[in-house]
Design a protein around this motif. Structure first.
Motif, PDB file in Angstrom:
ATOM      1  N   UNK A 216      45.323  13.541 -67.386  1.00 54.16           N
ATOM      2  CA  UNK A 216      45.150  12.862 -66.094  1.00 54.16           C
ATOM      3  C   UNK A 216      45.527  13.797 -64.950  1.00 54.16           C
ATOM      4  N   UNK A 217      46.619  14.557 -65.133  1.00 57.57           N
ATOM      5  CA  UNK A 217      47.008  15.526 -64.102  1.00 57.57           C
ATOM      6  C   UNK A 217      45.893  16.538 -63.888  1.00 57.57           C
ATOM      7  N   UNK A 218      45.271  16.984 -64.987  1.00 54.35           N
ATOM      8  CA  UNK A 218      44.169  17.940 -64.876  1.00 54.35           C
ATOM      9  C   UNK A 218      42.997  17.341 -64.105  1.00 54.35           C
ATOM     10  N   UNK A 219      42.656  16.093 -64.410  1.00 54.54           N
ATOM     11  CA  UNK A 219      41.535  15.441 -63.730  1.00 54.54           C
ATOM     12  C   UNK A 219      41.821  15.235 -62.247  1.00 54.54           C
ATOM     13  N   UNK A 220      43.056  14.944 -61.916  1.00 51.73           N
ATOM     14  CA  UNK A 220      43.420  14.661 -60.526  1.00 51.73           C
ATOM     15  C   UNK A 220      43.863  15.909 -59.766  1.00 51.73           C
ATOM     16  N   UNK A 221      43.808  17.059 -60.403  1.00 51.24           N
ATOM     17  CA  UNK A 221      44.310  18.282 -59.776  1.00 51.24           C
ATOM     18  C   UNK A 221      43.690  18.583 -58.408  1.00 51.24           C
ATOM     19  N   UNK A 222      42.389  18.258 -58.152  1.00 49.08           N
ATOM     20  CA  UNK A 222      41.865  18.519 -56.801  1.00 49.08           C
ATOM     21  C   UNK A 222      42.583  17.722 -55.707  1.00 49.08           C
ATOM     22  N   UNK A 223      43.203  16.608 -56.076  1.00 54.73           N
ATOM     23  CA  UNK A 223      43.871  15.757 -55.083  1.00 54.73           C
ATOM     24  C   UNK A 223      45.397  15.864 -55.127  1.00 54.73           C
ATOM     25  N   UNK A 224      45.916  16.683 -56.051  1.00 55.87           N
ATOM     26  CA  UNK A 224      47.359  16.853 -56.195  1.00 55.87           C
ATOM     27  C   UNK A 224      47.803  18.098 -55.446  1.00 55.87           C
ATOM     28  N   UNK A 225      48.938  18.006 -54.804  1.00 54.88           N
ATOM     29  CA  UNK A 225      49.517  19.168 -54.128  1.00 54.88           C
ATOM     30  C   UNK A 225      49.700  20.290 -55.157  1.00 54.88           C
ATOM     31  N   UNK A 226      49.191  21.483 -54.896  1.00 59.89           N
ATOM     32  CA  UNK A 226      49.329  22.589 -55.860  1.00 59.89           C
ATOM     33  C   UNK A 226      50.777  22.856 -56.262  1.00 59.89           C
ATOM     34  N   UNK A 227      51.719  22.603 -55.357  1.00 57.43           N
ATOM     35  CA  UNK A 227      53.125  22.825 -55.684  1.00 57.43           C
ATOM     36  C   UNK A 227      53.635  21.836 -56.720  1.00 57.43           C
ATOM     37  N   UNK A 228      52.936  20.719 -56.893  1.00 61.56           N
ATOM     38  CA  UNK A 228      53.372  19.685 -57.829  1.00 61.56           C
ATOM     39  C   UNK A 228      52.697  19.792 -59.188  1.00 61.56           C
ATOM     40  N   UNK A 229      51.579  20.507 -59.284  1.00 61.81           N
ATOM     41  CA  UNK A 229      50.759  20.455 -60.494  1.00 61.81           C
ATOM     42  C   UNK A 229      51.495  21.012 -61.719  1.00 61.81           C
ATOM     43  N   UNK A 230      51.995  22.244 -61.644  1.00 60.66           N
ATOM     44  CA  UNK A 230      52.686  22.832 -62.798  1.00 60.66           C
ATOM     45  C   UNK A 230      53.971  22.074 -63.136  1.00 60.66           C
ATOM     46  N   UNK A 231      54.808  21.679 -62.174  1.00 61.93           N
ATOM     47  CA  UNK A 231      55.968  20.848 -62.520  1.00 61.93           C
ATOM     48  C   UNK A 231      55.586  19.551 -63.232  1.00 61.93           C
ATOM     49  N   UNK A 232      54.432  18.952 -62.876  1.00 61.39           N
ATOM     50  CA  UNK A 232      53.994  17.732 -63.560  1.00 61.39           C
ATOM     51  C   UNK A 232      53.643  18.016 -65.018  1.00 61.39           C
ATOM     52  N   UNK A 233      53.001  19.147 -65.289  1.00 62.69           N
ATOM     53  CA  UNK A 233      52.716  19.516 -66.677  1.00 62.69           C
ATOM     54  C   UNK A 233      54.014  19.690 -67.472  1.00 62.69           C
ATOM     55  N   UNK A 234      54.994  20.346 -66.852  1.00 62.12           N
ATOM     56  CA  UNK A 234      56.283  20.534 -67.533  1.00 62.12           C
ATOM     57  C   UNK A 234      56.955  19.187 -67.764  1.00 62.12           C
ATOM     58  N   UNK A 235      56.815  18.283 -66.812  1.00 61.34           N
ATOM     59  CA  UNK A 235      57.352  16.934 -66.992  1.00 61.34           C
ATOM     60  C   UNK A 235      56.743  16.238 -68.197  1.00 61.34           C
ATOM     61  N   UNK A 236      55.432  16.430 -68.391  1.00 63.05           N
ATOM     62  CA  UNK A 236      54.774  15.847 -69.568  1.00 63.05           C
ATOM     63  C   UNK A 236      55.367  16.401 -70.860  1.00 63.05           C
ATOM     64  N   UNK A 237      55.690  17.699 -70.872  1.00 59.78           N
ATOM     65  CA  UNK A 237      56.299  18.309 -72.060  1.00 59.78           C
ATOM     66  C   UNK A 237      57.709  17.781 -72.311  1.00 59.78           C
ATOM     67  N   UNK A 238      58.347  17.272 -71.281  1.00 62.00           N
ATOM     68  CA  UNK A 238      59.725  16.784 -71.400  1.00 62.00           C
ATOM     69  C   UNK A 238      59.788  15.386 -72.004  1.00 62.00           C
ATOM     70  N   UNK A 239      58.735  14.602 -71.830  1.00 64.95           N
ATOM     71  CA  UNK A 239      58.780  13.174 -72.154  1.00 64.95           C
ATOM     72  C   UNK A 239      59.103  12.856 -73.615  1.00 64.95           C
ATOM     73  N   UNK A 240      58.486  13.526 -74.619  1.00 67.26           N
ATOM     74  CA  UNK A 240      58.807  13.135 -76.005  1.00 67.26           C
ATOM     75  C   UNK A 240      60.287  13.241 -76.333  1.00 67.26           C
ATOM     76  N   UNK A 241      60.938  14.325 -75.919  1.00 69.60           N
ATOM     77  CA  UNK A 241      62.371  14.468 -76.192  1.00 69.60           C
ATOM     78  C   UNK A 241      63.179  13.422 -75.439  1.00 69.60           C
ATOM     79  N   UNK A 242      62.774  13.123 -74.219  1.00 68.47           N
ATOM     80  CA  UNK A 242      63.466  12.114 -73.416  1.00 68.47           C
ATOM     81  C   UNK A 242      63.393  10.752 -74.110  1.00 68.47           C
ATOM     82  N   UNK A 243      62.227  10.407 -74.642  1.00 65.53           N
ATOM     83  CA  UNK A 243      62.030   9.104 -75.276  1.00 65.53           C
ATOM     84  C   UNK A 243      62.834   9.003 -76.569  1.00 65.53           C
TER      85      UNK A 243
END
Length: 348
Positions: A134-161
């Protein structure tokens, strides 16, 4: 009572202190155990809040308010989604585990202790991959400064859960320190330590670096918690066959998830919405200030984390008198300390 009051050692300041200590921490009764466990949880949460304040100040200074605002925005998404992606199993564990123990269903108990974690890990991994898409699909509308941190956030979720699920399992066995310290103390300390190391080594500490440090802290804390929890469970529950009642687990967990989801939305929606209307630096300042109010809620959290599985146990036993007395005790020890904490905050 008159005879007891007249006994040596029960009058004067020393006697008063002894009676107060006995009331708060003494004895082996369920009420005393509850107060001790709730006190432990409250202390952990207060220390965690202190570490959170320290980390907020340090990160804001090291990163600058704009990068810090981006980090807060992404981290809030991790907190919100990670708290809901376990299907409510971290909370329902405090009902399921006592019921299995009370009824002697050891195979189902062993199945839940391992299967619940595998289930939440597998589903959260799939959901995280979908969110990254979803982040990839919405990347044209996402602030470039937020895109890579959002991907890293996705990688964090399984361990968090998985960490949340293990927290529920540990609390159901009254292992409060094992349940809470990895998430609230060790993880916070690791975030501070990793970001401080990067800053001192001269790396640019932006939102990306801070999210990498946070993701590493979550995975390290969860793995350590898993190793200790597995060892304690092995000592507590003997080996044997496992049975999996996934449908039954979800039937209990999903209604809890629905209620907790609304609570989580109330807790985090302000930051997520504010990010859409105000600059990132203002979001960072807002986040740091508003969390002061969370200090009062720690009391309710401490009592609910300590008592939930006992409510389920007494209900399963059909001991209504014991359950009623325990509920009244929990209410008193939630309301009055919360009122006192609110008065102190207002005075400050």
């Amino acid at each position: 009572m008159a005879v007891m009051d007249a006994q040596p050692g029960t009058t004067g300041p020393a006697g008063l202190i002894a009676r107060l200590r006995a009331k708060l921490t003494g004895g082996s009764s369920e009420a005393s155990l509850t107060r001790r466990l709730a006190g432990t949880i409250f202390v952990i949460r207060v220390i965690s809040a202190g570490l959170a304040y320290v980390s907020q100040v340090l990160l804001a200074r090291w990163m600058g308010t704009s990068d810090y605002g981006v980090y807060v925005y992404v981290w809030t998404w991790v907190l919100l989604l990670g708290s809901m992606m376990d299907f409510g199993i971290s909370a329902s564990a405090q009902k399921i585990i006592p019921e299995y123990r009370t009824s002697g269903e050891q195979a189902l108990l062993r199945g839940f202790l391992s299967g619940s974690r595998w289930l939440t890990f597998a589903v959260s991994t799939l959901v995280s991959l979908a969110l990254a898409g979803i982040v990839k699909l919405l990347s044209p509308w996402i602030d470039p400064a937020e895109e890579l941190p959002l991907y890293i956030g996705c990688m964090t979720l399984p361990a968090f859960v998985v960490a949340n699920t293990q927290d529920g399992i540990a609390r159901s066995h009254d292992w409060m320190q094992l349940g809470l310290m990895p998430q609230f103390i060790i993880r916070q300390a690791l975030i501070i330590g990793l970001t401080a190391a990067a800053f001192l080594l001269g790396y640019h500490l932006g939102a990306v670096a801070a999210m990498v440090a946070s993701a590493g802290a979550v995975w390290i804390a969860m793995t350590g918690q898993m190793l200790v929890l597995n060892r304690k469970l092995a000592d507590h529950i003997g080996p044997g066959p496992k049975a999996y009642d996934i449908r039954g687990w979800l039937a209990i967990s999903l209604p809890i998830l629905l209620v907790e989801s609304f609570y989580m939305l109330l807790s985090y929606t302000d930051v997520l919405v504010l990010q859409q209307f105000r600059p990132s630096d203002e979001v960072g300042v807002y986040f740091a200030v508003v969390k002061t109010l969370a200090l009062v809620s720690f009391i309710h959290y401490a009592m609910s984390a300590t008592t939930a599985h006992r409510f389920a146990e007494y209900n399963a036993l059909g001991d209504k008198a014991r359950l009623s007395a325990y509920v009244a005790h929990a209410i008193n020890w939630t309301f009055w300390p919360s009122l006192a904490a609110t008065i102190v905050l207002l005075a400050l």
